[in-house]
Design a protein around this motif. Structure first.
Motif, PDB file in Angstrom:
ATOM      1  N   GLN A   1      23.955  52.257  49.801  1.00  0.00           N
ATOM      2  CA  GLN A   1      24.654  52.603  51.034  1.00  0.00           C
ATOM      3  C   GLN A   1      24.318  51.622  52.158  1.00  0.00           C
ATOM      4  O   GLN A   1      25.206  51.182  52.898  1.00  0.00           O
ATOM      5  N   ALA A   2      23.040  51.291  52.265  1.00  0.00           N
ATOM      6  CA  ALA A   2      22.644  50.354  53.315  1.00  0.00           C
ATOM      7  C   ALA A   2      23.304  48.989  53.098  1.00  0.00           C
ATOM      8  O   ALA A   2      23.800  48.354  54.044  1.00  0.00           O
TER       9      ALA A   2
ATOM     10  N   ALA B   1      29.900  47.049  45.465  1.00  0.00           N
ATOM     11  CA  ALA B   1      28.863  47.974  45.958  1.00  0.00           C
ATOM     12  C   ALA B   1      29.385  49.414  45.962  1.00  0.00           C
ATOM     13  O   ALA B   1      28.659  50.352  45.629  1.00  0.00           O
ATOM     14  N   LEU B   2      30.673  49.579  46.339  1.00  0.00           N
ATOM     15  CA  LEU B   2      31.258  50.919  46.335  1.00  0.00           C
ATOM     16  C   LEU B   2      31.336  51.481  44.913  1.00  0.00           C
ATOM     17  O   LEU B   2      31.071  52.667  44.681  1.00  0.00           O
ATOM     18  N   GLU B   3      31.712  50.633  43.958  1.00  0.00           N
ATOM     19  CA  GLU B   3      31.751  51.071  42.569  1.00  0.00           C
ATOM     20  C   GLU B   3      30.367  51.509  42.097  1.00  0.00           C
ATOM     21  O   GLU B   3      30.214  52.515  41.385  1.00  0.00           O
ATOM     22  N   GLU B   4      29.358  50.756  42.491  1.00  0.00           N
ATOM     23  CA  GLU B   4      27.990  51.117  42.112  1.00  0.00           C
ATOM     24  C   GLU B   4      27.601  52.458  42.716  1.00  0.00           C
ATOM     25  O   GLU B   4      26.969  53.294  42.056  1.00  0.00           O
ATOM     26  N   ALA B   5      27.976  52.685  43.979  1.00  0.00           N
ATOM     27  CA  ALA B   5      27.668  53.964  44.626  1.00  0.00           C
ATOM     28  C   ALA B   5      28.347  55.115  43.883  1.00  0.00           C
ATOM     29  O   ALA B   5      27.759  56.183  43.699  1.00  0.00           O
ATOM     30  N   LYS B   6      29.595  54.899  43.439  1.00  0.00           N
ATOM     31  CA  LYS B   6      30.301  55.951  42.704  1.00  0.00           C
ATOM     32  C   LYS B   6      29.638  56.217  41.352  1.00  0.00           C
ATOM     33  O   LYS B   6      29.575  57.366  40.891  1.00  0.00           O
TER      34      LYS B   6
ATOM     35  N   VAL C   1      29.989  58.529  50.709  1.00  0.00           N
ATOM     36  CA  VAL C   1      30.689  57.546  49.879  1.00  0.00           C
ATOM     37  C   VAL C   1      32.192  57.590  50.154  1.00  0.00           C
ATOM     38  O   VAL C   1      32.848  56.542  50.218  1.00  0.00           O
ATOM     39  N   ASP C   2      32.743  58.777  50.328  1.00  0.00           N
ATOM     40  CA  ASP C   2      34.173  58.880  50.655  1.00  0.00           C
ATOM     41  C   ASP C   2      34.482  58.199  51.988  1.00  0.00           C
ATOM     42  O   ASP C   2      35.506  57.511  52.129  1.00  0.00           O
ATOM     43  N   SER C   3      33.597  58.384  52.954  1.00  0.00           N
ATOM     44  CA  SER C   3      33.809  57.751  54.263  1.00  0.00           C
ATOM     45  C   SER C   3      33.761  56.226  54.149  1.00  0.00           C
ATOM     46  O   SER C   3      34.602  55.515  54.722  1.00  0.00           O
ATOM     47  N   LEU C   4      32.800  55.728  53.374  1.00  0.00           N
ATOM     48  CA  LEU C   4      32.703  54.276  53.178  1.00  0.00           C
ATOM     49  C   LEU C   4      33.914  53.751  52.420  1.00  0.00           C
ATOM     50  O   LEU C   4      34.400  52.643  52.687  1.00  0.00           O
ATOM     51  N   SER C   5      34.412  54.540  51.459  1.00  0.00           N
ATOM     52  CA  SER C   5      35.587  54.124  50.697  1.00  0.00           C
ATOM     53  C   SER C   5      36.810  53.997  51.609  1.00  0.00           C
ATOM     54  O   SER C   5      37.584  53.035  51.508  1.00  0.00           O
TER      55      SER C   5
END
Length: 225
Positions: free
Chosen positions: A25-26, A53-58, A90-94
């Motif tokens: 996230q950071a 990075a987003l894929e990794e978070a998911k 994660v949704d907000s970052l997406s």
């Protein structure tokens, strides 16, 4: 934002996923903050990095979703709340990344359609690289899960060995106790036999003394006649 790590609730593996999620996230937030300042190819590269990075978070969210099913009931409510917080983050970052990506296409769409073949090849290459990264991360998490499972199996094996030794000790102690009870029973029997013999001997002795007294009295009486 998600709550800080709570090591008093949840499994060790779930906590490790939380730590990994916070790092991702950071990193993702940092990449998203840099994108508005970039243009052209640097902007495209930054967006691709943010997408990875987003894929990794998911992926981490998926692992956390599976792991939270193993959380003990007293801690499950707290763990579920933390998981929902991470999901919201994660949704907000997406959504933020999607807005930046749409803005990129609106500003530079003509440049990206001049050579569609090149863009298609680049997209395929990025997909392959992303798939390879995801596979490596999944393999790493699988190895970690296997390590924890092996440690748990060793602990269980040692516990069973300890229980087996304790059972042997209890059986041996029980055998010793039964043997002692047998000795006690034989001793009691011997004592009862001795008591009966003493009583018999006492009766015989009294009888003999009585007979002697009677004889002596008879002798004395016969002399005075």
């Amino acid at each position: 934002m998600a709550n800080p790590l709570d090591t008093d609730a949840g499994s060790e593996l779930f906590s490790s996923y939380e730590a990994e999620m916070k790092l991702v996230q950071a990193d993702l937030n940092q990449k998203l903050d840099q994108i508005p300042e970039l243009t052209g190819e640097p902007r495209k590269a930054a967006v691709r990095q943010a997408e990875r990075a987003l894929e990794e978070a998911k992926e981490i969210l998926d692992s956390m979703r599976l792991e939270k099913a193993n959380i003990p009931a007293p801690s499950k409510q707290k763990t579920n709340q933390r998981f929902r917080n991470y999901e919201t983050d994660v949704d907000s970052l997406s959504r933020k990344l999607k807005g930046l990506s749409d803005d990129r296409r609106a500003l530079f769409g003509n440049r990206y359609t001049d050579d569609p073949t090149s863009d298609d090849q680049l997209a395929q290459r990025q997909q392959l690289l992303s798939g390879t990264d995801r596979l490596e991360r999944s393999s790493g998490r699988l190895r970690e899960s296997q390590r924890i499972a092996n440690e748990t199996e060793d602990i269980g094996r040692n516990t069973l060995a300890d229980l087996s030794r304790q059972r042997e000790t209890i059986v041996h102690t029980r055998g010793t106790l039964l043997e002692s009870e047998g000795f006690t029973d034989r001793s009691n029997k011997t004592l009862r036999q001795m008591a009966r013999r003493m009583a018999t001997n006492k009766i015989i002795t009294i009888a003999i003394i009585t007979v002697l007294v009677v004889l002596i009295v008879a002798v004395i009486v016969s002399k005075f006649r």
